[in-house]
Design a protein around this motif. Structure first.
Motif, mmCIF file in Angstrom:
data_model
loop_
_atom_site.group_PDB
_atom_site.id
_atom_site.type_symbol
_atom_site.label_atom_id
_atom_site.label_comp_id
_atom_site.label_asym_id
_atom_site.label_seq_id
_atom_site.Cartn_x
_atom_site.Cartn_y
_atom_site.Cartn_z
ATOM 1 N N CYS A 40 0.845 -1.189 0.000
ATOM 2 C CA CYS A 40 0.000 0.000 0.000
ATOM 3 C C CYS A 40 0.883 1.243 0.000
ATOM 4 N N ARG A 42 1.507 5.218 1.452
ATOM 5 C CA ARG A 42 1.182 6.199 2.481
ATOM 6 C C ARG A 42 2.199 7.327 2.417
ATOM 7 N N ILE A 51 0.026 1.402 9.446
ATOM 8 C CA ILE A 51 -0.853 1.516 8.285
ATOM 9 C C ILE A 51 -2.223 1.978 8.795
ATOM 10 N N LYS A 55 -6.657 -0.754 6.033
ATOM 11 C CA LYS A 55 -5.670 -1.670 5.462
ATOM 12 C C LYS A 55 -5.372 -2.807 6.440
ATOM 13 N N GLU A 58 -7.999 -5.288 5.967
ATOM 14 C CA GLU A 58 -7.755 -6.015 4.715
ATOM 15 C C GLU A 58 -6.688 -7.095 4.917
#
Length: 315
Positions: A40, A42, A51, A55, A58
């Protein structure tokens, strides 16, 4: 082999491994089995979870789907972030730093190498004694005590680890003295010292074995060599022998604790008259790997030593 989920967070840095290939190789070297990968982007790490919570949800769903028993981050986590993630994901969460420490612990063979790994691991664990276990409730006083609150288990753990760090440091100082004596003996013999340096798995040990007809352990894996091996190499054209050392491989984001703990092992590179910088020419990221090696050499004070670049695996 424990199934693990690999996680990488892109903060816009140039060396981000989008495929998490190196983390996967590290996991396999440590005896883990990557079953899924997730990345991911950021702008900055989240203070609590590293995070976002979405996320993290997930990751928990993906881990359940693939049967992962552990989550492994490609970046270093703070003790609080690690603890919060474990509560949120409901699985053990570890980071790249611990993974490298585990590999070093498995591979160290010499007395010095084992001491260095032990010190680095104790320093890492000491920062993570922050109410992670259920036995951290306050104990009551024992026999002869007047009652009232006793010493917290966390304080006992911290004190025991502090004592272990002190003992390990003292033992390392003795080993460093012995190594220094051996080094001075080589200097008195007017030995020219050459050290093989380079990124991990660049082929240093294979080249070392070919040059000095040695049988140092060599394998197509990360950190196959941890302990410095030194042999004499006769150069016919110069009509003299030189001392050739095979050193531990470097890697990006090498934990600072390991750089400090392995200062004695890397001292062979610092004291060398010449460095053979071995580069894996078959790796598409070899320029970045070369830059990482240069960074570590600068960090240990070996950046000014003359170098010869050796491009390996051209075939």
């Amino acid at each position: 082999m424990t199934p693990v989920l690999l996680v990488g967070v892109d903060f816009g840095l140039p060396h981000f491994d989008a495929e998490l290939e190196e983390l996967g190789l590290l996991a396999q070297t440590a005896g883990l089995r990557p079953v899924a990968r997730i990345t991911c982007k950021r702008k900055a790490p989240d203070a609590a979870l590293f995070i976002g919570s979405g996320k993290a949800d997930e990751i928990r769903t993906l881990a359940q789907m693939h049967g992962a028993l552990e989550v492994l981050f490609d970046q270093s986590l703070s003790p609080a972030q690690q603890r919060n993630l474990e509560r949120h994901i409901e699985l053990p969460v570890n980071d790249r730093t611990l993974l490298i420490l585990e590999i070093f612990a498995q591979r160290a063979r010499s007395h010095e190498g084992k001491l260095q790994v032990e010190l680095a691991k104790l320093q890492y664990v000491s920062t993570r004694l922050v109410r992670r276990w259920s036995h951290l409730e306050r104990q009551t006083g024992g026999i002869g005590a007047r009652g009232g609150p006793g010493e917290k288990q966390i304080e006992l753990d911290r004190r025991m680890i502090g004592d272990a760090i002190k003992r390990t440091r003292e033992r390392l100082i003795k080993v460093k003295r012995q190594r220094s004596t051996q080094r001075r003996q080589r200097e008195r013999r007017d030995t020219f010292n050459i050290s093989l340096v380079g990124y991990t798995n660049a082929g240093k040990s294979t080249l070392f074995n070919a040059l000095v007809k040695a049988r140092a352990y060599a394998a197509d894996q990360l950190f196959a060599t941890l302990d410095t091996t030194t042999r004499q190499l006769y150069l016919a054209d110069a009509a003299r022998s030189v001392s050739l050392s095979d050193t531990v491989g470097f890697i990006r984001d090498l934990p600072h604790g390991l750089v400090d703990a392995f200062q004695a092992t890397l001292q062979e590179a610092v004291d060398a008259d010449l460095l053979l910088h071995v580069v894996d020419a078959s790796n598409p990221d070899f320029p970045e790997q070369m830059a990482q090696v240069e960074r570590v050499l600068l960090e240990i004070g070996a950046s000014d030593i003359p170098q010869i670049l050796v491009f390996n695996k051209l075939d």
